[in-house]
Motif scaffolding. Sequence first.
Motif, PDB file in Angstrom:
ATOM      1  N   ARG A 178      -8.656  -0.165  -1.919  1.00 22.25           N
ATOM      2  CA  ARG A 178      -9.056   1.115  -2.512  1.00 22.25           C
ATOM      3  C   ARG A 178     -10.422   1.008  -3.177  1.00 22.25           C
ATOM      4  N   CYS A 185       0.837  -1.197   0.000  1.00 19.69           N
ATOM      5  CA  CYS A 185       0.000   0.000   0.000  1.00 19.69           C
ATOM      6  C   CYS A 185       0.872   1.247   0.000  1.00 19.69           C
ATOM      7  N   LEU A 222       0.220  10.372   3.178  1.00 16.18           N
ATOM      8  CA  LEU A 222       0.043   9.444   2.054  1.00 16.18           C
ATOM      9  C   LEU A 222      -0.994   9.996   1.080  1.00 16.18           C
ATOM     10  N   ASP A 223      -2.090  10.543   1.628  1.00 13.43           N
ATOM     11  CA  ASP A 223      -3.091  11.158   0.754  1.00 13.43           C
ATOM     12  C   ASP A 223      -2.456  12.235  -0.110  1.00 13.43           C
ATOM     13  N   SER A 258      -0.186  10.912  -2.817  1.00 13.83           N
ATOM     14  CA  SER A 258      -0.836  10.203  -3.917  1.00 13.83           C
ATOM     15  C   SER A 258      -1.263  11.156  -5.030  1.00 13.83           C
ATOM     16  N   GLN A 290       2.904   1.541  -3.331  1.00 15.24           N
ATOM     17  CA  GLN A 290       2.067   1.982  -4.449  1.00 15.24           C
ATOM     18  C   GLN A 290       1.783   3.473  -4.386  1.00 15.24           C
ATOM     19  N   THR A 291       1.521   3.960  -3.187  1.00 18.30           N
ATOM     20  CA  THR A 291       1.207   5.380  -3.066  1.00 18.30           C
ATOM     21  C   THR A 291       2.430   6.234  -3.367  1.00 18.30           C
ATOM     22  N   ARG A 328       3.343   6.096  -6.910  1.00 20.20           N
ATOM     23  CA  ARG A 328       2.171   6.373  -7.732  1.00 20.20           C
ATOM     24  C   ARG A 328       2.053   5.370  -8.868  1.00 20.20           C
ATOM     25  N   HIS A 362      -6.436   7.382   2.888  1.00 19.56           N
ATOM     26  CA  HIS A 362      -5.580   6.381   3.525  1.00 19.56           C
ATOM     27  C   HIS A 362      -5.976   6.068   4.953  1.00 19.56           C
TER      28      HIS A 362
END
Lengths: 345, 331
Positions: free
Chosen positions: B270, B74, B216-217, B220, B77-78, B81, B277
């Motif tokens: 997701r 997770c 994290l938000d 992203s 990936q964030t 991107r 997040h």
Amino acid sequence: METVIREIDQKSSSRPWAAVLVLVFGLSAILFSIAASISVGAADIRLATVWDALFHYDARQTAHAVIRDLRLPRSLADVLVGAGFAVAGAIMQGMTRNPLADAGLLGINAGSTLAVAVCFAFFSGLSYQAIIFWSFCGAAVAAALVYGVSALSRGGVTPIRLVLAGAAVSALFTSLSEGIAIHFQLSQELAFWFVGGVAGVKWSQLKLLAPWLVSAFVFALLLGRSITLLSFGEEVAAGLGQKTKMVKLAGAIVVLMLAGGAVSAVGPIGFVGLIVPHLARFVVGVDYRYVIPCSAVLGGLLMIWADIGARMINPPYETPIGVLFALIGVPFFLYVSRKRKGEFA
Amino acid sequence: MSRRRMVIPFLFLCLLVIVAISLHAGASSMDPMEVVKTLVGMGTAQQKLILFEFRLPRMLVAILAGAGLALSGCVIQTISRNPLADPGLLGISTGAGVAVVLYLSLFPTGADAPALFLPFLAFIGGALAAGLVFALSYERQQGLLPGRIVLTGVAVAAGLSALMTVLSLRLSRELYQFAAVWLTGSIWGATWDYVWALLPWVMGLFLFASYKARVLDALSFGETIATGLGAAVTKEQLQLLAAAVALAAASVSVSGGIGFIGLIAPHLARRLVGAHHAYVVPASALLGACLLLGADTVGRAVLQPSEIHAGIVVAIVGAPYFLYVLARSAR
């Protein structure tokens, strides 16, 4: 269209004379390397004995028998298989316009491996011919999966997507093969084969493999011109009146024959098909009528020397040849993917 | 209550159901009543032994490792991107494998080493491999290049697995079998020692990731926007990456080379809870735990008395899902 053709003319700075040089020198180097490869090994044999074994065979001498029955088929298999992987890589790189294409990276080798593992585990009595055939089918399934998934995506086939799909399909097929190997307690036997080894090749295998691969080479040579056009882009090729679908289908069949046949003999050796076509293009330019034969010669040469190296690194043990290629190929892959920043960022 | 908030208790419930099934499944099956009786201390000695010494620790290790891999995926990936990044694709598991096999080939009696030594080695190997991949995909002006990370990871993993094969071919037959089982991903470290070793890592880093949910938000959205939102991008990226690598390496060290969980779990999460997040992090962890425990249970139950390793079960489910995601991705 005019401008496109002119652009191609400029880009296709092909060098036929370089190709002729590569072919002449390459082929003589191969002959010399076969002789060298035969004399190197667990039992040291002088070149004169090699000569005698080939032309004045004496069945009572052990050295002659070793040369005839073990070393000679092995060296010939090196050349054939190396050429097979290299030409498969060249065709793939040309057709998909993907500089990272290679039978190992695109999951084709893993498909063959799974098929062979299944043959070993469930149908242990199969003839070698049948194993080649199933290896070919495994390669076809993997290739269809990888290409199909990439083609289905919204943005179409891109190099990154092909590599990713290849990695996923490889992961799936490899873990299935390993599962089979562990379950049937074949691990270490299969492991040596998984990483590629030419040690076990026998005349009987070679007799079946050679016609299969050689006919694929002939097809590959015939496809040279069409692949050159495809390598400039599908629109260009279609604009010049080419039946792109037919060419792609034919190309795919040739790739599968080459990669499937080679894997069935020596295991999934990756990176040969990645490196050699780049070398060939560097020397002879972008015309696949020259790239393909030169890749074949260079691939054979590279493989036979890798095999010699594999025997010399840690005698009397043999280092798996696939491992050698991975160790050369990985930095090469990183180099290619860094050089083309724009495409892979 | 919004749908998002419903999802997390629901996933927790799913995990409990899988736990119940997993307790029941196995070579010597116990029915649910017996399990409950044993849990409250009323079982026979043999039932206690099976439950407390074999089944419970193994389940807990599977849950922790699954959650760890999923969380790691997770975060990776964030940060990158790239919806297709995954600790397995980045060479972390292979790096861990090389370290273990290297140790086994240098010290052939190594399988008897203190329980926590091999995971520790695996951890170092995984961290080194990840460091290499990220160093190679970092470009001074542009930061981390998402596409490059994947290509580099595939290449580094290929090189490392070649190295691992050379090493493992020299092992004795028994050690080879041990290494092979480890490498395909099997919950092998299934004693309480491993549970206690893994627990602080996974819990601690889970709390860290939850605490960083807003960062994290921001990340992203991409670096430019994240900087605009006031995040110190490079510093945050590096901290989070370190956490992700630690999570993956710790998990891989007890579960072997299990791929795809880090890919699937965050992805599904997701789809279930949206992009925030604060929800994605716990949902990923729960889904990862469900997946690995489920795979381990299926692997134990299907081909009795022999086992299919969890890693193989996960690959059979995960690879097609990966291909599906790949086919749908626009980039």
